[in-house]
Design a protein around this motif. Structure first.
Motif, PDB file in Angstrom:
ATOM      1  N   UNK A 133      -3.786  -2.058   8.034  1.00 22.03           N
ATOM      2  CA  UNK A 133      -4.082  -0.630   7.947  1.00 22.03           C
ATOM      3  C   UNK A 133      -5.592  -0.424   8.134  1.00 22.03           C
ATOM      4  N   UNK A 134      -5.950   0.231   9.246  1.00 19.44           N
ATOM      5  CA  UNK A 134      -7.341   0.541   9.546  1.00 19.44           C
ATOM      6  C   UNK A 134      -7.601   1.995   9.168  1.00 19.44           C
ATOM      7  N   UNK A 135      -8.640   2.227   8.395  1.00 17.28           N
ATOM      8  CA  UNK A 135      -8.938   3.572   7.901  1.00 17.28           C
ATOM      9  C   UNK A 135     -10.393   3.933   8.183  1.00 17.28           C
ATOM     10  N   UNK A 136     -10.616   5.126   8.724  1.00 14.74           N
ATOM     11  CA  UNK A 136     -11.964   5.600   9.003  1.00 14.74           C
ATOM     12  C   UNK A 136     -12.639   6.053   7.709  1.00 14.74           C
ATOM     13  N   UNK A 186      -4.978   3.865  11.586  1.00 17.05           N
ATOM     14  CA  UNK A 186      -4.154   3.041  12.471  1.00 17.05           C
ATOM     15  C   UNK A 186      -3.383   2.046  11.616  1.00 17.05           C
ATOM     16  N   UNK A 187      -2.063   2.155  11.689  1.00 16.01           N
ATOM     17  CA  UNK A 187      -1.213   1.234  10.933  1.00 16.01           C
ATOM     18  C   UNK A 187      -0.429   0.364  11.910  1.00 16.01           C
ATOM     19  N   UNK A 212     -10.460  -2.000   6.159  1.00 17.33           N
ATOM     20  CA  UNK A 212      -9.165  -2.684   6.185  1.00 17.33           C
ATOM     21  C   UNK A 212      -8.997  -3.344   4.827  1.00 17.33           C
ATOM     22  N   UNK A 213      -7.992  -2.885   4.073  1.00 18.95           N
ATOM     23  CA  UNK A 213      -7.816  -3.323   2.690  1.00 18.95           C
ATOM     24  C   UNK A 213      -9.103  -3.006   1.924  1.00 18.95           C
TER      25      UNK A 213
END
Length: 296
Positions: free
Chosen positions: A278-281, A254-255, A124-125
């Motif tokens: 903004x969650x990013x794998x 996931x935004x 996240x960021x």
């Protein structure tokens, strides 16, 4: 094969001296070079881990709870070093997922002779998490739980935070985008899970797999406080997913947007507030030491 143990002396039940004594005893017995550093303030574990990477430590060990692991991970992410964990916190949710034993001597055996496996991380960021991130009611509970941990531990502290937060919390209206699938929701909370457990043993994402390259996203829609109290105990067994107000989704990105500030919880640490999250794998973003017989 040098190992650095980063010890949070205030984690768990104040048994720091005993834990350090066992570390020294076991490592000396194994004839393995090691060093021990104690943290003295919040975020220092991250700084120590960054320095350990520069100095070329092969194994960097977080001795504490999920908060200590979170800091160490953010200090070593992107390096070739392996994360080790000696559980001595109140929650210890990450070790439940990866199978690290809570027994001190067994955990030290894993540090010495465990195998290295690649696991996924979330981002996240510019911050990383290995277990569960969330917004909404849960993030507000985390803030209260930190205060209650002075008096209660593990899931009892979380339950105390829940009860205190429940009566003042207001639902959030959010726009969500999960891998391109858009949703407008009035939510109680959203948990973006890499691991299965959080909050001291609650099985928030029963189907989460820390190696499959996807998040499990648990969305709890607007729900009455009375019903929430009925649903809450079901989280420990993962049975909450069968309620109409709970939606489970799978995704890599996931935004979330809202007209209100959203508190952001990463592995039990509140990193701030934002209107957009903004969650990013990050697939296979970290190496972790686990028991040799672990099927991961």
């Amino acid at each position: 094969m040098d190992i650095l143990f980063i010890v949070n002396p205030v984690a768990g039940k104040g048994n720091c001296d005993f834990v350090i004594g066992k570390i020294k005893e076991q490592m000396d017995f194994f004839h393995i070079p090691y060093k021990i550093k104690l943290t003295t303030r919040k975020n220092e574990a991250e700084e120590i881990a960054k320095d350990a990477v520069i100095k070329g430590y092969e194994k960097i060990v977080a001795v504490g709870g999920d908060g200590t692991i979170y800091e160490v991970v953010n200090g070593m992410i992107g390096s070739s070093a392996s994360l080790g964990v000696i559980p001595s916190g109140t929650g210890n949710d990450f070790v439940r997922t990866v199978g690290i034993p809570n027994d001190l001597e067994k955990a030290l055996n894993v540090i010495a002779y465990g195998k290295k496996v690649q696991i996924d991380c979330g981002k996240v960021n510019d911050r990383y998490f290995v277990n569960v991130a969330s917004i909404g009611l849960d993030a507000e509970i985390v803030k209260e739980t930190e205060n209650i941990k002075k008096y209660l531990s593990g899931s009892w502290a979380y339950m105390g935070g829940l009860l205190k937060t429940l009566f003042s919390y207001k639902h959030k209206r959010v726009n969500m985008n999960i891998d391109g699938s858009k949703k407008n929701k009035n939510i109680t909370l959203v948990a973006v899970a890499n691991g299965k457990y959080y909050g001291g043993g609650m099985k928030i994402a029963p189907m989460a797999d820390i190696k499959d390259g996807d998040f499990q996203v648990c969305i709890v829609d607007k729900i009455s406080k009375f019903k929430l109290m009925r649903v809450f105990p079901k989280i420990f067994s993962g049975e909450h997913v069968h309620y109409d107000e709970v939606d489970m989704h799978k995704g890599k990105q996931v935004k979330i947007k809202s007209d209100e500030h959203l508190s952001i919880n990463l592995d039990g640490d509140i990193i701030g507030k934002s209107f957009n999250v903004y969650f990013q794998m990050v697939p296979e973003g970290l190496k972790v030491l686990v028991p040799q017989d672990n099927i991961m």
